[in-house]
Enzyme design. Structure first.
Site, PDB file in Angstrom:
ATOM      1  N   HIS A 157      32.280  41.988  34.320  1.00 25.02           N
ATOM      2  CA  HIS A 157      32.460  40.597  34.754  1.00 25.02           C
ATOM      3  C   HIS A 157      31.976  40.490  36.199  1.00 25.02           C
ATOM      4  O   HIS A 157      32.209  41.413  36.995  1.00 25.02           O
ATOM      5  CB  HIS A 157      33.948  40.211  34.748  1.00 25.02           C
ATOM      6  CG  HIS A 157      34.483  39.686  33.450  1.00 25.02           C
ATOM      7  ND1 HIS A 157      35.789  39.899  33.057  1.00 25.02           N
ATOM      8  CD2 HIS A 157      33.917  38.920  32.472  1.00 25.02           C
ATOM      9  CE1 HIS A 157      35.993  39.306  31.896  1.00 25.02           C
ATOM     10  NE2 HIS A 157      34.885  38.714  31.516  1.00 25.02           N
ATOM     11  N   CYS A 257      41.343  38.842  38.509  1.00 23.41           N
ATOM     12  CA  CYS A 257      41.439  38.606  37.062  1.00 23.41           C
ATOM     13  C   CYS A 257      42.735  37.886  36.711  1.00 23.41           C
ATOM     14  O   CYS A 257      42.781  37.110  35.760  1.00 23.41           O
ATOM     15  CB  CYS A 257      41.415  39.926  36.297  1.00 23.41           C
ATOM     16  SG  CYS A 257      39.953  40.905  36.560  1.00 23.41           S
TER      17      CYS A 257
HETATM   18  N1  ARG Z   1      40.971  43.571  29.359  1.00 23.58           N
HETATM   19  C1  ARG Z   1      40.365  42.362  29.823  1.00 23.58           C
HETATM   20  C2  ARG Z   1      38.988  42.194  29.210  1.00 23.58           C
HETATM   21  O1  ARG Z   1      38.302  43.165  29.080  1.00 23.58           O
HETATM   22  C3  ARG Z   1      40.273  42.349  31.308  1.00 23.58           C
HETATM   23  C4  ARG Z   1      39.764  41.049  31.858  1.00 23.58           C
HETATM   24  C5  ARG Z   1      39.662  41.064  33.336  1.00 23.58           C
HETATM   25  N2  ARG Z   1      39.401  39.791  33.853  1.00 23.58           N
HETATM   26  C6  ARG Z   1      38.474  39.500  34.774  1.00 23.58           C
HETATM   27  N3  ARG Z   1      38.442  38.316  35.268  1.00 23.58           N
HETATM   28  N4  ARG Z   1      37.572  40.384  35.145  1.00 23.58           N
HETATM   29  O2  ARG Z   1      38.587  41.105  28.838  1.00 23.58           O
END
Ligand code: ARG
Length: 264
Positions: A157, A257
């Site tokens: 991300h 996140c």
């Molecule tokens: N386990 C989640 C996923 O892989 C973590 C998300 C993290 N969120 C972020 N904004 N980077 O989707």
């Protein structure tokens, strides 16, 4: 924010997630509570959404909406395990007086991949958000979008590789920190062109999810291991608040996140 009441790591949708590794939900709640308390200590208002059983990643509120000037663009998750989160957040917006709420037609993990600089919306792609969602965001939110290509699966991300420290004003570009190696060569050139005075993070900063920080322009919530990045923040006049994110990181998440920013 969404309390990690049902937080676990029971599937793998990024390289951080290992379901065979023990995770303490209780400790995750403690870490998350510390983050919420931090925002309140800084003087910010925090809103909460009810966590839902069976949605262990719902704590990662950033992935469920991009809000600019009170206009909301919801989410459409890539992983089926997270799909149902989007509608819970959509209903939260409607129940809280937001009138302009649009759900995307393309895969769109919201502030996971979209970062507002105060001037443009930086948009990541490569692992989660569809590049078509960038054009959709530009039309729906009415802000210029700049696409950036992510190349390292650990930084799946945009918000794991870049954070805005200070939004742009009428006479000054935004101040950002980022980890160049998470981006394609072309996107690195774009970032350098846009932000020549950025704080450049190193591999150690990135590996503890140090870029997954939240700044209000002065205070910065940052994972406690990101000491090299924090030293640079201090040299630039920021005030870091160090947080333990041991459990949330096992899911590939950190302070940002867990935080959706409600702008207007
Ligand atoms: N386990 C989640 C996923 O892989 C973590 C998300 C993290 N969120 C972020 N904004 N980077 O989707």
């Amino acid at each position: 924010m969404c309390e990690p009441k049902h937080f676990t790591v029971e599937y793998t949708i990024n390289p951080w997630m290992d379901p065979s590794q023990p995770v303490s939900t209780e400790l995750a709640v403690k870490e998350w509570t510390e983050l919420a308390d931090t925002y309140r200590r800084w003087g910010h208002q925090v809103e909460f959404i009810q966590p839902q059983p069976g949605l262990p990643d719902m704590v990662f509120a950033a992935n469920s909406g991009t809000v600019i000037d009170g206009r909301v663009l919801g989410a459409r998750f890539r992983a089926p395990q997270r799909a149902a989160e989007a509608d819970h957040y959509r209903r939260w917006f409607l129940d809280h007086g937001y009138r302009d709420v649009t759900m995307p037609t393309k895969t769109n993990e919201a502030e996971g991949d979209f970062t507002w600089t105060g001037e443009v919306l930086l948009a990541g792609t490569g692992f989660r958000t569809d590049p078509g969602a960038h054009a959709e965001a530009q039309e729906i939110l009415g802000v210029p979008v700049i696409s950036l290509q992510l190349v390292d699966p650990r930084y799946y991300h945009l918000d794991t590789a870049l954070c805005v420290l200070q939004e742009a004003t009428s006479d000054r570009r935004a101040h950002v920190a980022y980890y160049p190696e998470a981006f394609s060569p072309g996107s690195q050139r774009v970032l350098y062109r846009l932000f020549p005075d950025a704080i450049v993070a190193n591999a150690a900063d990135a590996e503890c999810l140090g870029l997954n920080a939240v700044s209000d322009g002065r205070n910065v919530a940052i994972p406690m291991e990101a000491t090299h990045l924090a030293d640079q923040l201090i040299n630039h006049g920021y005030d870091p608040t160090f947080l333990d994110i041991s459990e949330l990181r096992k899911s590939g998440g950190g302070p940002k996140c867990c935080t959706m920013e409600l702008r207007g």
